[in-house]
Write a protein that holds these residues in place. Structure first.
Motif, short mmCIF file in Angstrom:
data_model
loop_
_atom_site.label_atom_id
_atom_site.label_comp_id
_atom_site.label_asym_id
_atom_site.label_seq_id
_atom_site.Cartn_x
_atom_site.Cartn_y
_atom_site.Cartn_z
N LEU A 32 0.90 -1.28 -0.04
CA LEU A 32 0.01 -0.06 0.00
C LEU A 32 0.86 1.27 0.12
CD1 LEU A 32 -2.89 -0.93 2.32
CD2 LEU A 32 -3.10 -0.69 0.05
N LYS A 33 2.12 1.30 0.60
CA LYS A 33 2.92 2.20 0.79
C LYS A 33 3.44 2.71 -0.67
CE LYS A 33 7.22 3.87 2.17
NZ LYS A 33 8.55 3.41 3.19
N ARG A 34 3.80 1.53 -1.44
CA ARG A 34 4.19 1.76 -2.75
C ARG A 34 3.27 2.13 -3.81
NH1 ARG A 34 8.20 1.19 -0.16
NH2 ARG A 34 9.68 -0.42 -0.05
N THR A 35 1.88 1.88 -3.67
CA THR A 35 0.76 2.01 -4.45
C THR A 35 -0.33 3.30 -4.28
OG1 THR A 35 -0.53 0.32 -3.60
CG2 THR A 35 0.78 -0.47 -5.50
N THR A 36 -0.24 3.68 -3.08
CA THR A 36 -1.18 4.73 -2.50
C THR A 36 -0.30 5.76 -1.85
OG1 THR A 36 -1.70 3.43 -0.57
CG2 THR A 36 -3.11 3.15 -2.70
N ASP A 37 -1.02 6.41 -1.02
CA ASP A 37 -0.46 7.49 -0.08
C ASP A 37 -0.58 6.93 1.45
OD1 ASP A 37 0.13 9.51 -2.09
OD2 ASP A 37 -1.70 10.34 -1.85
N PHE A 38 -1.07 5.56 1.65
CA PHE A 38 -1.06 5.05 2.77
C PHE A 38 0.24 4.61 3.19
CE2 PHE A 38 -2.21 1.48 5.54
CZ PHE A 38 -2.94 2.32 6.45
N ASN A 39 0.50 5.15 4.41
CA ASN A 39 2.09 4.67 5.04
C ASN A 39 1.69 4.18 6.43
OD1 ASN A 39 4.35 4.13 5.42
ND2 ASN A 39 5.31 6.09 5.10
N ALA A 40 1.48 3.07 6.58
CA ALA A 40 1.49 2.65 8.00
C ALA A 40 2.73 1.76 8.26
CB ALA A 40 0.50 1.69 8.07
N VAL A 41 3.78 1.53 7.31
CA VAL A 41 4.85 0.91 7.47
C VAL A 41 5.58 0.89 8.86
CG1 VAL A 41 7.22 0.22 6.44
CG2 VAL A 41 5.15 0.25 5.00
N PRO A 42 5.89 2.21 9.17
CA PRO A 42 6.52 2.77 10.57
C PRO A 42 5.96 1.90 11.73
CG PRO A 42 6.50 4.65 9.23
CD PRO A 42 5.46 3.66 8.57
N VAL A 43 4.65 2.24 11.62
CA VAL A 43 3.83 1.58 12.88
C VAL A 43 3.73 -0.16 12.96
CG1 VAL A 43 1.60 1.58 14.12
CG2 VAL A 43 2.28 3.29 13.02
#
Length: 114
Positions: A32-43
């Motif tokens: 999702l981080k690579r395909t959208t603006d959604f970035n929950a990877v750090p959490v």
């Protein structure tokens, strides 16, 4: 199987499922981080990291207490680094603990009859 060994296996079994789920969610968050603006990877990365560290600590304790052969210990470690491996580890650990309970009951029943 003594109570401390059973507890170590139980702890490892209980953390293996959430660790596998967090790994799969981390993979989804990465996509999702690579395909959208959604970035929950750090959490999600932090959550998965904590669960993975707990898994490794509980794995080492279970290996020490259960006196697994190196192959069995390696299998449980490899399952922790596969995306859905924690589910297989949980199932194997549950079966192993149930077999140990049955074996201890059989030994206990044999001692009562003698």
């Amino acid at each position: 199987m003594d109570i401390k060994t059973a507890a170590a296996l139980r702890r490892l079994r209980l953390v293996s499922g959430p660790e596998a789920i967090s790994f799969l969610l981390l993979l989804v968050c990465s996509v999702l981080k690579r395909t959208t603006d959604f970035n929950a990877v750090p959490v999600m990365g932090m959550v998965h990291g904590v669960l993975f560290v707990l898994y490794v600590i509980f794995w080492a304790d279970a290996w020490n207490r259960a006196k697994w052969p190196v192959g069995t210990a390696a299998l449980y470690f490899v399952l922790s680094v596969l995306p859905a491996g924690g589910f297989f580890a949980e199932r194997r650990l549950r079966r192993e603990s149930e077999d140990a309970v049955v074996a201890s009951r059989v030994r206990g029943e044999g001692a009562v009859k003698a």
